[in-house]
Design an enzyme around this catalytic site. Structure first.
Site, PDB file in Angstrom:
ATOM      1  CB  SER A 259      -0.851  -0.076   1.242  1.00  0.00           C
ATOM      2  OG  SER A 259      -1.938   1.024   1.128  1.00  0.00           O
ATOM      3  CG  ASP A 581      -6.549  -2.898  -4.135  1.00  0.00           C
ATOM      4  OD1 ASP A 581      -7.449  -1.893  -4.125  1.00  0.00           O
ATOM      5  OD2 ASP A 581      -5.443  -2.977  -3.881  1.00  0.00           O
ATOM      6  CG  HIS A 634      -5.527  -2.250  -0.193  1.00  0.00           C
ATOM      7  ND1 HIS A 634      -4.808  -1.952  -1.243  1.00  0.00           N
ATOM      8  CD2 HIS A 634      -5.209  -1.427   0.837  1.00  0.00           C
ATOM      9  CE1 HIS A 634      -3.765  -0.859  -1.035  1.00  0.00           C
ATOM     10  NE2 HIS A 634      -4.052  -0.869   0.417  1.00  0.00           N
TER      11      HIS A 634
END
Length: 679
Positions: A259, A581, A634
């Site tokens: 991320s 995602d 995610h």
């Protein structure tokens, strides 16, 4: 009455006296019996009155039953054999595949390259080292991550200690909150909710241990360069990587950011080679000497629209729904909660949130009439098995026209009509020079009020009258509604596209996390991957309305009633979705790898090899699968078996070509070609 035999010599008078006495005794006994029955009846009645049920009794019994059931189930869970859950799952679904670590260990893969984990925003634990009186007894207790117990016990104190100084972006006076160190910093976000734990466990299967794994934990709230200023985190990462290479036979490291960690490590690669004091002084060949590959998981390289809605109104899709369902709880001043106001005040002090504002402006994200994703066909959540009418439908079961007419470039629109109208019909009044009105805040909400209290009705109306915002005007909007936050952000981040990367201004650290305003290192043998999930509706644009609440409120709100009208629509609950995602759209995760860094470009002058590895989302088939082994979400993708296998193979010595090169399910290659970017 019993027969009485007359005693000898007894007179009749005596007999009658005895009979009367016995009658009297019988009568008294009868009276006593009636009295006892009456008393017992009254006692029963009293008991009935005493046993009358109350709400408190019901609540106590309900809570007691829940607690007892919970502890009983917990006891059974801990008492059962460790193999029992797997036995039940296999009995229902059939034999489970070996975890990637077990599978690759059987194939003979062993430890080769040390690995470095870079957590993203939110997932790393934070603990208290110094606090105010309300935080007494919390020394080195986790304020973020773990059980979040202090959030429930003393929420206002928790917000106070999790917030940063609104002027400096660093610690408030008398508060020191620091990142947890070691692998436990981000293995689990909360009990039972894994982040890095599954990947760590699978790496351990082929021989990895703590000396060959390093969690580069950092305070994800503060600006990237400030992590070095306050904690020397970048220097620690540099030293640890050098140590791992030196103690593992000279084998270079494989870096695995997740991320926002992808942006943080992009910043690090420029910092480590830049001269001191701004940089680490490692020289222009440091990355080439120490890094084999960078395997980014769900990297938001070009930002995420979700960051805009979070900074603008403290909302995302799920929060917007909760706000519409329970406005009294989230917006108003009942019980002094003012939940969203506290969230906004706190998160607007976290400078890293500004690192994820969309980069590249209208060139990348589109304008009023165009975006790279135009024509995207929004799929059904789940295809119906009995749907035989496939004429004119895409493979997901939706009509070919389901995505037409969506203006993804309009990231914020005030009203569904504005979002869908031709640009020539939209009348806009520029807000940039609008005069802000009087202070709207009253005395009851000064403690939690945000920068909106300085805008007044005229300022709020000016924002709504501009009607539609693209990536190019989003920055002006945030500067207008949150000037203190953006003043700090302007020091640390950039959002444009460089015309000339040889311009000395790009040596400043504010450009280092923007892939469109910096170069990759001069390391032609190094490889860089983008690993991300696809096939999940992901936030791309929003329809807003003015909030109708009064007093202490956030004046802008996602219009959850705005809907596309059919199940294949890209518009759900005021949010336009696109492929991604669930957090990062495909465009942000994949563009630099599909085009911007692909081959020798001005952003990748050494021609470093780049690879896209997409993972098509498949939800768990049943509850026993937990969060699934094929998830593309995610965070859940961190447990995706295919992703873990790719990482382990590279850590054990494989290259991107050995993995099979690019694996693409989405339209990222086509969308990237539509973007006119000078390379």
């Amino acid at each position: 009455m019993p027969f009485l035999r007359r005693r000898k010599g007894a007179s009749l008078k005596d007999d009658s006296r005895n009979i009367e006495k016995e009658k009297k005794e019988d009568s008294e006994e009868e009276e006593n019996k009636k009295r006892r029955l009456k008393e017992e009846g009254e006692e029963i009645q009293i008991r009935k009155v005493k046993k009358k049920w109350s709400c408190v009794d019901s609540c106590c019994w309900f809570v007691g039953c829940i607690c007892c059931s919970w502890w009983f189930l917990l006891f059974l869970y801990n008492a059962m054999p460790a193999s029992f859950p797997q036995f039940v799952t296999e009995a229902i679904t059939g034999p489970l595949p070996d975890p990637p670590g077990v599978k690759l260990h059987k194939q003979g893969l062993k430890v080769k390259h040390p690995v470095v984990f870079i957590p993203g925003i939110v997932t790393g634990g934070l603990e208290l080292w110094e606090g105010h009186q309300c935080a007494e007894g919390l020394f080195r207790k986790r304020l973020w991550g773990g059980t979040f117990g202090e959030l429930y016990k003393r929420p206002l104190c928790w917000v106070e200690h999790m917030s940063l100084d609104n002027e400096t972006g660093l610690d408030p006076s008398g508060v020191r909150v620091r990142p947890v160190s070691g692998l436990v910093a981000a293995d689990y976000f909360a009990p039972g909710y894994f982040v890095w734990a599954v990947l760590i466990a699978n790496l351990a299967r082929i021989g990895y241990e703590e000396k060959t794994m390093y969690m580069a934990a950092y305070d994800w709230r503060i600006a990237f360069q400030n992590t070095e200023v306050r904690d020397q985190t970048l220097s620690r990462m540099k030293s640890n990587i050098e140590l791992m290479v030196a103690t593992n036979g000279g084998n270079k490291v494989v870096v695995i950011p997740h991320s926002m960690g992808a942006l943080y490590f992009l910043h690090f690669m420029k910092w480590v080679e830049a001269p001191a004091p701004m940089g680490g002084g490692g020289g222009s060949d440091w990355c080439a000497k120490h890094i084999k590959a960078v395997m980014n998981i769900g990297g938001p390289f070009l930002g995420v629209p979700k960051a805009v809605s979070g900074l603008f109104s403290a909302e995302a899709k799920d929060i917007a729904v909760a706000r519409s369902v329970a406005p009294s709880f989230l917006d108003k001043d009942y019980f002094g909660l003012q939940t969203l106001q506290h969230v906004m005040r706190m998160t607007r002090t976290w400078d890293t949130t500004m690192s994820m504002i969309p980069k590249g402006g209208d060139t990348i994200w589109g304008n009023l009439d165009w975006s790279p994703e135009n024509g995207y066909k929004c799929p059904l959540k789940k295809q119906k098995n009995n749907d035989t009418d496939t004429v004119g439908k895409n493979p997901n079961g939706c009509s070919e026209s389901s995505g037409k007419g969506v203006n993804y470039g309009r990231i914020i629109s005030f009203g569904k009509g504005v979002a869908e109208a031709p640009s020539s019909e939209i009348e806009r009044i520029d807000f940039r020079d609008a005069t802000k009105g009087n202070n709207l805040a009253n005395a009851t909400c000064q403690d939690v009020w945000t920068e909106y209290h300085d805008m007044g009705i005229s300022g709020i109306k000016a924002v709504a009258d501009y009607k539609v915002y693209t990536a190019g005007s989003i920055l002006d909007l945030l500067h207008y509604v949150a000037p203190k936050m953006m003043k700090r952000g302007d020091v640390h981040y950039s959002y444009g596209i460089a015309d000339d990367l040889d311009d000395p201004k790009y040596n400043h650290y504010k450009y280092w996390s923007n892939p469109l305003e910096t170069r990759l290192p001069n390391a032609p043998e190094m490889e860089i991957f983008s690993l991300y999930g696809v096939g999940i509706p992901t936030e791309r644009a929003y329809i807003y309305k003015l909030s109708t609440t009064a007093d202490c409120y956030i004046p802008f709100q996602i219009d959850t009633l705005a809907d596309g009208g059919h199940e294949c629509s890209c518009l759900k609950g005021g949010v336009y979705n696109v492929n991604g995602d669930e957090t990062v759209p495909v465009l942000s995760a994949g563009f630099m790898f599909a085009k911007g860094w692909n081959g020798i470009t001005r952003f990748n002058p050494s021609g470093m090899r780049t690879f896209i590895r997409e993972y098509d989302h498949a939800p768990p088939a049943n509850l026993l699968e937990g969060r699934g082994t094929q998830s593309g979400a995610h965070v859940d993708i961190m447990g995706n078996f295919a992703l873990i296998e790719d990482i382990i193979r590279v850590a054990a010595g494989a290259t991107g070509d050995d993995l099979g090169g690019n694996r693409v399910y989405s339209d990222i290659l086509e969308w990237s070609e539509r973007i006119d970017l000078k390379l």
